[in-house]
Write an enzyme that holds these catalytic residues in place. Structure first.
Site, PDB file in Angstrom:
ATOM      1  N   LYS A  20       0.860  -1.177   0.000  1.00  0.00           N
ATOM      2  CA  LYS A  20       0.000   0.000   0.000  1.00  0.00           C
ATOM      3  C   LYS A  20       0.903   1.235   0.000  1.00  0.00           C
ATOM      4  CE  LYS A  20      -3.902   1.990   2.623  1.00  0.00           C
ATOM      5  NZ  LYS A  20      -4.777   1.823   3.809  1.00  0.00           N
ATOM      6  N   SER A  32      -9.776   1.911   2.849  1.00  0.00           N
ATOM      7  CA  SER A  32      -8.862   2.642   2.004  1.00  0.00           C
ATOM      8  C   SER A  32      -7.853   1.778   1.252  1.00  0.00           C
ATOM      9  CB  SER A  32      -8.083   3.656   2.844  1.00  0.00           C
ATOM     10  OG  SER A  32      -7.240   3.009   3.781  1.00  0.00           O
ATOM     11  N   SER A  47     -10.083  -0.448   6.991  1.00  0.00           N
ATOM     12  CA  SER A  47      -9.454  -0.265   5.675  1.00  0.00           C
ATOM     13  C   SER A  47      -8.755  -1.480   5.087  1.00  0.00           C
ATOM     14  CB  SER A  47      -8.450   0.895   5.735  1.00  0.00           C
ATOM     15  OG  SER A  47      -9.116   2.130   5.690  1.00  0.00           O
TER      16      SER A  47
END
Lengths: 95, 482
Positions: B76, B151, B175
């Site tokens: 990420k 997210s 997330s």
């Protein structure tokens, strides 16, 4: 607690975020919606409940007060927009 | 052909049926082909990846082994990577290159993982749909008009589409688990403090935790084992030993007790998702576990509590972005104050600005007790509910998300509607507990996630429960049409 446009202007100043007048009503409306939503907590009975700052209720660990970092100034300043002789440059503060 | 798992690829690498170079090239080719469709990546690093793959192949040639040695993976774009851009999906950090690696990156590099690129995400991890990314939304491989969740939406889409076998993620309010649910994969958020936050760009420091998105619980166990553990550079990182998570996967579930919170099955849960979750609970009964109704009476306080605590911490953490030391700098500022204000207004997107403003408000003079202190008290009520429940059950199970993947654009106009998407995941972060989502069926052709929640530091128990389910069922093997 209702949120006025004057409040929002003040909050934006505290947060150091430029907020043009044209955007103020829309930003204030969404913030008021969020604040209205979180306001429902006021109805919860929390008499005598100790606030929880850490999810595991642990205390912050301390370390010895000694230097652990090597000097990397040149490397770190590669990400800055304006530097000169190791100093960060900003608009003039003192006339 | 089913997309391979880490465990499967490790066996092939071990048997010299494939090289890390070949696996990495395959991943890079798939990413390149997918990028115009899914937009799962912000940065792809072919040269560094192939060099790391060759290094992994050389280590194997010297006799080294390891389940992660030579496995391609995406990080990420919230994890700092030395020499490779780290943007946090924000214009504020477009072009930022970290001088150091996050601890998670460093540890996985040491285990021989090959980083192929940085996955797209919501800006500063603030979002539940991946639509707040400065680099554009990610598409859900199960339906391109739909959100992959957020997210960690790029990480989830990349694994679900078979571009990489695994990706890292972070979870502040859901997330990792919510995008895992919406894309039909496995996602694990460990206990607060289990994995170091060093080099992970801070959103809400009392909630943020790093974890993994994978195809199977077994793969999650392998990755977590390499990522977790004490780090002196994160003062909230837990100083306790890391168990061998893979070794505990095979334990039978006979006699284990599953708590089912009645508050998780309210009117807000979409009927098809409820049916899939109920069917998964029935499967656990067939595996020998027993179901017990439990209550989390303060669950309804969790979303409003979170939207005080998280923005308050974010407003403090994001004050470091000042246009001076790093990040976007507005070119036309005439004074220092204007430089701060214009750089922050120009560098942060609308949702990030909203959260900073909300946090600034709840922390401002005269409002602290009414909001922040009140939220910290409610946080304890929520955490106490879980503690009581775990007095009588081994794990808690329920849905991960209130509905399957929603359409892109569907919830962008009302921030509160978007926030309520995390109603079943947020309480877990507030209590600092580990949570895991595994695919458990479909509703309207879209994947549904089952959430398992455990007591602090019982990631191994969650992985055991998830693995036993995946041995008995095939939902985790289902893949979107290419």
């Amino acid at each position: 607690m209702s949120l006025t446009e004057k409040d929002v202007r003040h909050i934006a100043h505290l947060a150091r975020i430029a907020l043009p007048d044209a955007e103020l009503p829309a930003v204030a409306a969404k913030l008021a919606r969020i604040v209205g939503f979180v306001d429902q907590l006021q109805a919860a009975d929390t008499t005598g409940v100790a606030p929880m700052a850490h999810p595991l209720d642990e205390r912050q660990r301390l370390r010895a007060d000694v230097v652990t970092e090597a000097d990397q100034r040149a490397l770190l300043q590669q990400n800055a927009a304006a530097v000169d002789q190791g100093l960060y440059l900003v608009p003039r503060v003192i006339e | 052909m089913a997309s391979p798992t880490i465990a499967g690829l490790a066996r092939q690498l071990e048997a010299r049926e494939v090289s890390s170079h070949e696996l990495t090239q395959r991943a890079l080719d798939r990413i390149a082909a997918s990028q115009p469709v899914l937009n799962a990546f912000i940065t792809v690093t072919p040269e560094q990846a192939l060099a790391a793959a060759d290094a992994a192949d050389a280590r194997r040639a010297r006799g080294e082994t390891g389940p992660l040695l030579g496995i391609p993976l995406a990080h990420k774009d919230i994890f700092c990577t030395a020499g490779v851009p780290t943007t946090c999906a924000s214009k504020m950090l477009a072009g930022f290159v970290s001088p150091y690696d996050a601890t998670v990156v460093e540890r996985l590099n040491a285990a021989g993982v090959v980083t192929v690129g940085k996955a797209n995400m919501d800006e500063f991890a603030m979002g539940s749909s991946n639509e707040t990314s400065f680099f554009g939304p990610v598409k859900n491989p199960w339906g391109l008009a739909r959100s992959p969740g957020g997210s960690s939406g790029g990480s989830a889409a990349a694994v679900a589409a078979g571009l990489v076998p695994a990706a890292t993620g972070t979870d502040t309010g859901g997330s990792i688990r919510q995008p895992a649910a919406l894309t039909g994969i496995t996602g694990l958020k460990p206990t607060y403090g289990r994995v170091s936050r060093y080099g992970m760009i801070a959103f809400a420091s009392s909630l943020d935790q790093a974890g993994v998105l994978t195809r199977t619980a077994e793969d999650a166990a392998l990755l977590l084992g390499a990522m977790a553990g004490f780090d002196p550079r994160d003062s909230t990182c837990a100083d306790r030993p890391v168990p061998d998570y893979a070794a505990g996967l095979g334990a039978p579930l006979r006699g284990r007790r599953i708590g089912v919170p009645k508050e998780f099955f309210d009117d807000g849960l979409e009927p098809g998702s409820a049916a899939a979750v109920r069917a998964a609970l029935a499967e656990y009964e067939r595996l020998g576990a027993t179901l017990h109704e439990v209550s989390l009476p303060n669950l309804g306080l969790s979303v409003p509590t979170y939207y005080i605590v998280a923005p308050a911490e974010a407003s403090s953490n994001l004050s470091r972005f000042d246009g001076v030391r790093f990040g976007y700098r507005h070119p036309g500022a005439g004074s220092l104050e204007e430089l701060y204000k214009l750089s922050r207004a120009g560098g942060f997107g609308a949702e990030v600005q909203r959260r900073i403003l909300t946090g600034t408000y709840v922390l401002s003079a005269g409002y602290y007790d009414a909001y922040y202190l009140k939220a910290q008290q409610c946080r304890r009520l929520i955490a106490d509910d879980f503690r009581r429940a775990f007095g009588s059950v081994d794990v808690i199970a329920g849905p991960t998300a209130p509905a399957p993947a929603f359409r892109l654009g569907e919830k962008v106009d009302d921030p509160v509607q978007m926030y309520l998407n995390d109603i079943y995941t947020i309480a877990v972060n507030l209590a600092g507990l580990p949570g895991l989502s595994i695919p458990c069926g479909f509703s309207g052709g879209l994947p549904v996630g089952l959430q398992l929640i455990g007591p602090h530091f019982e990631e191994g128990r969650l992985l055991n429960f998830a693995h036993q389910y995946q041995q008995a069922t095939g939902w985790h093997l289902r893949e979107p049409a290419a």
